[in-house]
Design a protein around this motif. Structure first.
Motif, PDB file in Angstrom:
ATOM      1  N   ASP A 171       0.702  -1.286  -0.111  1.00 44.43           N
ATOM      2  CA  ASP A 171       0.041   0.031   0.029  1.00 44.43           C
ATOM      3  C   ASP A 171       1.010   1.127   0.038  1.00 44.43           C
ATOM      4  O   ASP A 171       1.775   1.366   0.866  1.00 44.43           O
ATOM      5  N   TYR A 200      -8.500  -2.885 -11.408  1.00 45.17           N
ATOM      6  CA  TYR A 200      -9.556  -2.552 -10.697  1.00 45.17           C
ATOM      7  C   TYR A 200      -9.227  -2.241  -9.050  1.00 45.17           C
ATOM      8  O   TYR A 200      -8.030  -2.665  -8.780  1.00 45.17           O
ATOM      9  N   GLU A 201      -9.925  -1.463  -8.352  1.00 47.97           N
ATOM     10  CA  GLU A 201      -9.438  -1.368  -7.175  1.00 47.97           C
ATOM     11  C   GLU A 201      -9.376  -2.113  -6.269  1.00 47.97           C
ATOM     12  O   GLU A 201     -10.088  -3.219  -6.114  1.00 47.97           O
ATOM     13  N   ILE A 202      -8.165  -2.254  -5.008  1.00 50.13           N
ATOM     14  CA  ILE A 202      -7.952  -3.321  -4.066  1.00 50.13           C
ATOM     15  C   ILE A 202      -8.047  -2.329  -2.703  1.00 50.13           C
ATOM     16  O   ILE A 202      -7.316  -1.719  -2.462  1.00 50.13           O
ATOM     17  N   ASP A 203      -9.019  -2.822  -2.124  1.00 44.84           N
ATOM     18  CA  ASP A 203      -9.180  -1.916  -0.708  1.00 44.84           C
ATOM     19  C   ASP A 203      -9.090  -0.690  -0.953  1.00 44.84           C
ATOM     20  O   ASP A 203      -8.513   0.115  -0.264  1.00 44.84           O
ATOM     21  N   LYS A 204      -9.967  -0.232  -1.947  1.00 45.24           N
ATOM     22  CA  LYS A 204     -10.053   1.283  -2.269  1.00 45.24           C
ATOM     23  C   LYS A 204      -8.961   1.986  -2.776  1.00 45.24           C
ATOM     24  O   LYS A 204      -8.599   3.234  -2.474  1.00 45.24           O
ATOM     25  N   ARG A 205      -7.906   1.156  -3.022  1.00 45.96           N
ATOM     26  CA  ARG A 205      -6.703   1.743  -3.448  1.00 45.96           C
ATOM     27  C   ARG A 205      -6.399   1.381  -5.103  1.00 45.96           C
ATOM     28  O   ARG A 205      -7.110   0.478  -5.690  1.00 45.96           O
ATOM     29  N   ARG A 206      -5.979   2.563  -5.572  1.00 50.59           N
ATOM     30  CA  ARG A 206      -5.841   2.457  -7.302  1.00 50.59           C
ATOM     31  C   ARG A 206      -4.490   2.114  -7.785  1.00 50.59           C
ATOM     32  O   ARG A 206      -4.263   1.685  -8.954  1.00 50.59           O
ATOM     33  N   PHE A 226      -3.601  -0.465 -10.684  1.00 50.60           N
ATOM     34  CA  PHE A 226      -4.390  -1.670 -10.757  1.00 50.60           C
ATOM     35  C   PHE A 226      -5.500  -1.486 -11.722  1.00 50.60           C
ATOM     36  O   PHE A 226      -5.923  -0.252 -12.325  1.00 50.60           O
ATOM     37  N   LEU A 251      -1.125  -5.404   0.476  1.00 54.43           N
ATOM     38  CA  LEU A 251      -2.464  -5.392  -0.039  1.00 54.43           C
ATOM     39  C   LEU A 251      -2.673  -6.859  -0.609  1.00 54.43           C
ATOM     40  O   LEU A 251      -3.426  -7.633  -0.528  1.00 54.43           O
ATOM     41  N   ARG A 252      -1.566  -7.493  -1.418  1.00 54.11           N
ATOM     42  CA  ARG A 252      -1.763  -8.809  -1.915  1.00 54.11           C
ATOM     43  C   ARG A 252      -0.283  -9.437  -1.784  1.00 54.11           C
ATOM     44  O   ARG A 252       0.796  -8.788  -1.914  1.00 54.11           O
TER      45      ARG A 252
END
Length: 108
Positions: A11, A50-56, A48, A86-87
């Motif tokens: 993040d 698509y968003e991951i945990d509201k992160r771009r 990204f 995040l991942r």
């Protein structure tokens, strides 16, 4: 000892030094478990799809290391609840010798 590859997405908002402390901490963890980091690739910031945990976007890191298979769960448990990540994904590194330097296939 087996060879593994781990990819982490950090993040951006929770990383102050562009992931340098994370890289050093990961290398120290592998060494403390009796393994060895062979290669670290900082892939930089990527957007990204698509968003991951509201992160771009996130910071991508790729590690290639050797470690005893029984100790692999220690890595997964260590980073499972880390708020900075995040991942993450860890795979057995199974590439033929010379594949990194080989030219891509061309179809005509």
């Amino acid at each position: 000892m087996k060879k593994y590859e781990s990819v982490f997405i950090l993040d951006i908002r929770k990383t102050d030094d562009n992931g340098a402390a994370f890289c050093n901490g990961f290398a120290e963890l592998i060494k403390s478990l009796g393994g060895e980091v062979e290669k670290t690739v900082e892939m930089g910031r990527k957007q990204f799809t698509y968003e991951i945990d509201k992160r771009r976007a996130g910071l991508y890191f790729d590690f290639i290391f050797t470690l005893d298979p029984a100790k692999l769960t220690a890595i997964r448990e260590r980073y499972k609840l880390d708020q900075q990540i995040l991942r993450s994904m860890t795979l057995i590194y199974d590439r033929p010798e010379g594949a990194d330097n080989a030219e891509p296939l061309r179809f005509e």
